[in-house]
Design an enzyme around this catalytic site. Structure first.
Site, PDB file in Angstrom:
ATOM      1  CG  ASP A  12      -8.982  -2.067 -23.072  1.00 55.61           C
ATOM      2  OD1 ASP A  12     -10.021  -2.673 -23.332  1.00 55.61           O
ATOM      3  OD2 ASP A  12      -7.897  -2.617 -22.816  1.00 55.61           O
ATOM      4  N   PRO A  66       0.813  -1.230   0.000  1.00 58.03           N
ATOM      5  CG  PRO A  66      -0.328  -1.250   2.045  1.00 58.03           C
ATOM      6  CD  PRO A  66       0.623  -2.022   1.208  1.00 58.03           C
ATOM      7  NE  ARG A  83      -7.892  -6.854 -20.827  1.00 59.33           N
ATOM      8  CZ  ARG A  83      -7.917  -5.688 -21.453  1.00 59.33           C
ATOM      9  NH1 ARG A  83      -7.005  -4.784 -21.185  1.00 59.33           N
ATOM     10  NH2 ARG A  83      -8.843  -5.426 -22.347  1.00 59.33           N
ATOM     11  CD  GLU A 124       1.198  -6.100  11.567  1.00 61.81           C
ATOM     12  OE1 GLU A 124       0.086  -5.702  11.165  1.00 61.81           O
ATOM     13  OE2 GLU A 124       1.387  -7.245  12.005  1.00 61.81           O
TER      14      GLU A 124
END
Ligand code: 4GS
Length: 238
Positions: free
Chosen positions: A164, A86, A150, A113
Site C-alpha cells: 500500500d 476535530p 482491511r 457543538e
C-alpha cells in the site's frame, strides 16, 4: 476485533456494514460490529441526550450521563474508547496499524457543538479524520472502521497491505494494466521487460519521486538512506 459504536443514527451504518470488504470482514468474523443507540441510555422519557452549555453560548452539547452509562455497560478489561473529533491528532496509516492490534474498541460518534468535557476522562484516544467540521461523528467512525477492517489479518492479502501507499511512509509507484499502448499513451518499457530486479528498482525509485512531487511533507518525516537521498536529489536538480 470487536467494535461497539455509540451513535444517535445507527441507521447510517446499514449499507456501509453490508457492502464490499467491510461486509466480508464481518462475514469472516475478523471483525464484529455492534450498534448502540445512545438514546436508549437517556435519563428522561423524551430520550434526550443533549442540553445547553453551562455559562451560556451557542448550541447544544451531548450530556455526560447517557455516554457514561453506555461506555460503562460496554467496557471490558481490554477495551480502548475512541472519540472521533476535530480536536484529536489526525488519523494516519501508522496510527491505524497500532489501533488494528486492539481486541475491543468503543467508538463514540459526536453531534451538536460537542460533548460535555467529562466524557474525555473516559476516552483513551481522541482522533480526527481531518481539519474540517462535519455534521456528525458517524462518517469519521465509518472511515476508521474501513481503515481498520482491511488491516485485520485475513481480510485482504497481506501483500496488498505491505504494498500500500503509506505503509512505509511513501506513496505507491505508478501502476499500469493492459493495453500496453492506446492512442499513443504507452506503458513504460521496463514493466514489460520481465526483468524483476530492474522492475523492483524502478518501482522503489518512482515511489520516492512520486512522494517528492506530490507529498514532500511525507519525505520530511522519514529517515532516508544515502541511496534514497541521492535519488531525491537527482529529481530536485531537474
Ligand atoms: C470530526 C472530524 C468532526 C464536529 C461532529 C462538530 C459534529 C464533528 N470528527 N474528525 N460536531 N473532522 N466532527 O468534524 O472527526
Amino acid at each position: 476485533m470487536i467494535i461497539d459504536i455509540i451513535t444517535i443514527f445507527p441507521e447510517m451504518f446499514t449499507s456501509f456494514l453490508s457492502t464490499s470488504i467491510v461486509k466480508r470482514a464481518i462475514e469472516l468474523e475478523q471483525i464484529t460490529v455492534n450498534l448502540h443507540q445512545l438514546r436508549d441510555y437517556s435519563h428522561n422519557k423524551h430520550r434526550n441526550i443533549d442540553d445547553t452549555p453551562y455559562g451560556g453560548g451557542v448550541g447544544m452539547l451531548m450530556t455526560f450521563p447517557p455516554i457514561y452509562d453506555a461506555i460503562m455497560s460496554l467496557k471490558k478489561e481490554n477495551t480502548k474508547v475512541i472519540y472521533l473529533s476535530p480536536q484529536g491528532p489526525i488519523l494516519n496509516q501508522g496510527m491505524a496499524f497500532d489501533l488494528a492490534k486492539n481486541e475491543h474498541l468503543i467508538l463514540l460518534c459526536g453531534h451538536y457543538e460537542g460533548v460535555d468535557n467529562r466524557v474525555l476522562e473516559l476516552v483513551d484516544y481522541e482522533i480526527s479524520i481531518g481539519d474540517y467540521i462535519l455534521t456528525g461523528g458517524e462518517l469519521p467512525v465509518m472511515i476508521l472502521i474501513d481503515v481498520l477492517a482491511r488491516l485485520v489479518p485475513g481480510v485482504i492479502l497481506e501483500e496488498s497491505v505491505v504494498e500500500d501507499s503509506l505503509t512505509d511512509g511513501l506513496l505507491k509507484y505508478p501502476q499500469y494494466t493492459k493495453p500496453r499502448s492506446y492512442k499513443g499513451y504507452d506503458v513504460p518499457d521496463v514493466l514489460l521487460s520481465g526483468h524483476h530486479e530492474e522492475i523492483a528498482k524502478w518501482r522503489k525509485k518512482m515511489s520516492l519521486i512520486t512522494t517528492y512531487e506530490k507529498r514532500p511533507d511525507l519525505l520530511e518525516k522519514k529517515d532516508l538512506t544515502e541511496e534514497e537521498l541521492l535519488i531525491v536529489k537527482s529529481v530536485k536538480e531537474k
